[in-house]
Design a protein around this motif. Structure first.
Motif: not given
Length: 171
Positions: A13-30
């Motif tokens: 869950a820790w790494y998944c949260r970090k990944m989701m934070e990066a997804l939002e920060k980078e504003q990736a579409d996919r």
């Protein structure tokens, strides 16, 4: 369109949260996931904050943004709880006239390439799970990928690396 690539969450869950934070920060579409989402595997210790049910919840919230391929620790039971396809051994997309090939690395990898068209293409996968052999090529600091031309014309093999489990030459 902007893509983010990740691999080997292994139920953390820790790494998944970090990944989701990066997804939002980078504003990736996919979000392209290269497998090993929920289970840590029998050779590995539990990853930090091992909580597969929490990982399921986080990933399912983004189900319409995720492309995924199966890793060696993924199983049919995972498809029962994840709301996006998770069992394909490989996938590909055409981006700007280039073929983008996706695989975890346990079946197709730098030593066992799938049949690919000639010309310009881009290859990306997590082949860090493959045992033996040294990675050639160079680390691209801008993308964070390990890039290897493998002596093939216009081919790039990119090792996205593992996110939650680091191996120590386990055989």
């Amino acid at each position: 369109m902007k893509y983010m690539i990740a691999s080997d969450i292994h139920g953390s869950a820790w790494y998944c949260r970090k990944m989701m934070e990066a997804l939002e920060k980078e504003q990736a579409d996919r979000l392209i996931l290269l497998g090993d989402l929920l289970y840590h595997g029998p050779r590995n210790d539990l990853p930090k904050e091992y909580a597969p049910k929490e990982v399921i919840r986080m990933l399912n919230k983004e189900k319409n943004r995720i492309y995924n391929v199966r890793g060696n620790c993924d199983a049919e039971v995972d498809q029962m709880v994840l709301e996006f396809p998770v069992l394909a051994d490989y996938g590909w997309m055409e981006i700007d006239g280039k073929t983008f090939y996706m695989s975890h690395g346990h079946i197709y990898n730098e030593h066992n390439l799938p049949p690919l068209k000639t010309g310009r293409y881009f290859h990306a996968w997590a082949y860090s799970c493959t045992q033996g052999g040294k990675s050639r090529g160079y680390h691209d600091p801008e993308s964070g990928f390990r890039v290897d031309s493998e002596g093939r014309e216009s081919a790039y093999l990119c090792n996205t690396g593992k996110q939650s489990i680091h191996h120590q030459n386990i055989r």
